[in-house]
Design a protein around this motif. Structure first.
Motif, mmCIF file in Angstrom:
data_model
loop_
_atom_site.group_PDB
_atom_site.id
_atom_site.type_symbol
_atom_site.label_atom_id
_atom_site.label_comp_id
_atom_site.label_asym_id
_atom_site.label_seq_id
_atom_site.Cartn_x
_atom_site.Cartn_y
_atom_site.Cartn_z
ATOM 1 N N ARG A 197 0.725 -1.265 0.037
ATOM 2 C CA ARG A 197 -0.057 -0.144 -0.348
ATOM 3 C C ARG A 197 1.142 1.244 -0.273
ATOM 4 N NH1 ARG A 197 -5.313 1.863 2.787
ATOM 5 N NH2 ARG A 197 -4.926 4.434 1.958
ATOM 6 N N ILE A 198 1.045 2.286 -1.050
ATOM 7 C CA ILE A 198 1.649 3.212 -0.992
ATOM 8 C C ILE A 198 0.869 3.992 -0.931
ATOM 9 C CG2 ILE A 198 2.738 4.447 -2.370
ATOM 10 C CD1 ILE A 198 3.683 2.026 -2.264
ATOM 11 N N ASP A 199 0.796 5.261 0.020
ATOM 12 C CA ASP A 199 -0.226 6.789 0.596
ATOM 13 C C ASP A 199 1.398 7.874 0.320
ATOM 14 O OD1 ASP A 199 -2.372 5.592 1.810
ATOM 15 O OD2 ASP A 199 -0.837 4.351 2.741
ATOM 16 N N MET A 200 0.895 8.895 -0.299
ATOM 17 C CA MET A 200 1.388 9.744 -0.707
ATOM 18 C C MET A 200 0.287 11.164 -0.830
ATOM 19 S SD MET A 200 4.335 11.196 -1.439
ATOM 20 C CE MET A 200 5.344 9.699 -2.574
ATOM 21 N N GLN A 201 0.663 12.526 0.038
ATOM 22 C CA GLN A 201 -0.163 13.205 0.261
ATOM 23 C C GLN A 201 0.378 14.182 -1.092
ATOM 24 O OE1 GLN A 201 0.116 15.596 4.280
ATOM 25 N NE2 GLN A 201 -2.498 14.105 4.358
ATOM 26 N N LEU A 202 -0.690 15.036 -1.644
ATOM 27 C CA LEU A 202 -0.013 15.356 -2.889
ATOM 28 C C LEU A 202 -0.670 17.383 -2.670
ATOM 29 C CD1 LEU A 202 0.804 12.642 -4.803
ATOM 30 C CD2 LEU A 202 0.726 13.846 -6.537
ATOM 31 N N LYS A 203 0.085 18.173 -3.248
ATOM 32 C CA LYS A 203 -0.862 19.490 -3.887
ATOM 33 C C LYS A 203 -0.439 20.150 -4.632
ATOM 34 C CE LYS A 203 -0.242 23.963 -1.784
ATOM 35 N NZ LYS A 203 0.697 24.527 -0.478
#
Ligand SMILES: *[C@@H]1O[C@H](CO)[C@@H](O)[C@H](O)[C@H]1NC(C)=O
Length: 284
Positions: free
Chosen positions: A74-80
């Protein structure tokens, strides 16, 4: 909605907040996890490894990749995403293996003129073959705040999530002859580049270089490799059942009903000889 499912959802949200905090406290750092892959000084890591930025100007775009490879996880990343006029820019964030028969699980964010919506483009490649696009609008402005984009990759399905809402499920259809990514480890890649030959309304809207540099921001990267043990059917872990509960399935239907703008599985013109085998209606 019954009060019990409300409580359940509340609990779920709480769990996510807690797990995000754990990651931050554990001090996961882009310095440890990521290699800046191309574009020299256009990619930057700062805030002690907590924040990363990619920029695009007339000279170059840039990109990064994970140091580690994953086989299921599982890969999680926060992007703006790039704010204001981002038309013609594409921010991609994906998992990929190497080689001509590579597997790939894609998020791509197609920029737009100020005030016009981004398109979130998704695709799945297995054994070198893609052509499985689904596209969505988002239910928020992805340039105002950070949002979490996740991929769950398991032997029986791939789930794309936005802020923990499932937007797409790609099921393992090997039983009907469709290859599924299952044996090639993948790295996480991301890049910001000029795609104004196709991205905005088929290439009609060009990048406005007077607005450069275009910058996207990343934080809270988290990758969990699932151990192969957890997929042992005898281990007691329910790996063969889909992990979306009733609430998840409802959210998925909501996104697909109101925000999906393209689905290859509905594109009869494109597949006159019949839709791909994995498109046969399946329940989640
Ligand atoms: C940009 O905005 C237009 C107008 O709302 C929309 O039709 C289009 O899908 C948007 N996205 C892209 C990438 O062109």
């Amino acid at each position: 909605m019954s009060s019990s499912s409300f409580t359940h959802n509340g609990f779920y949200v709480l769990m996510i907040v807690v797990s995000t905090m754990v990651v931050v406290c554990a001090g996961g750092s882009f310095y440890q996890d990521i290699d800046l892959a191309w574009g020299d000084n256009h990619a930057k890591i700062f805030n002690g490894g907590q924040l990363l930025s990619l920029s695009l100007d007339k000279v170059s775009g840039c990109g990064f990749k994970s140091k580690k490879e994953y086989l299921f996880g599982r890969i999680d990343m926060q992007l703006k995403l790039v704010a204001h006029n981002s038309a013609g820019t594409v921010t991609s964030y994906y998992l990929s293996s190497q080689g001509p028969k590579h597997d790939e699980i894609d998020f791509e964010f197609l920029g737009n003129l100020s005030g016009d919506p981004y398109i979130l483009h998704t695709n799945v490649f297995s054994q070198g073959k893609g052509d499985r696009e689904q596209q969505f609008y988002l239910w928020f402005d992805p340039t105002k705040n950070f949002h979490t984009y996740s991929i769950i990759w398991k032997p029986h399905h791939i789930i794309f999530l936005v802020d923990n809402t499932p937007i797409r499920v790609f099921k393992n259809a090997e039983s009907v002859g469709v290859p599924f990514p299952h044996n090639q480890p993948m790295r996480i890649y991301s890049s910001l580049w000029n795609a104004d030959n196709w991205a905005t309304r088929g290439g009609l809207v060009k990048i406005d270089w007077s607005k450069a540099p275009f910058t996207a921001y990343y934080r809270n990267f988290k990758a969990t490799q699932f151990s192969s043990k957890s997929f042992n059917p005898n281990s007691g872990v329910e790996w063969h059942t889909t992990e979306l509960d009733a609430y998840g399935r409802r959210r998925l239907r909501w996104v697909q009903k109101y925000f999906m703008i393209y689905n290859y599985c509905n594109d009869l013109k494109r597949f006159p000889l019949g839709l791909p085998a994995e498109c046969t209606r399946t329940r989640f």
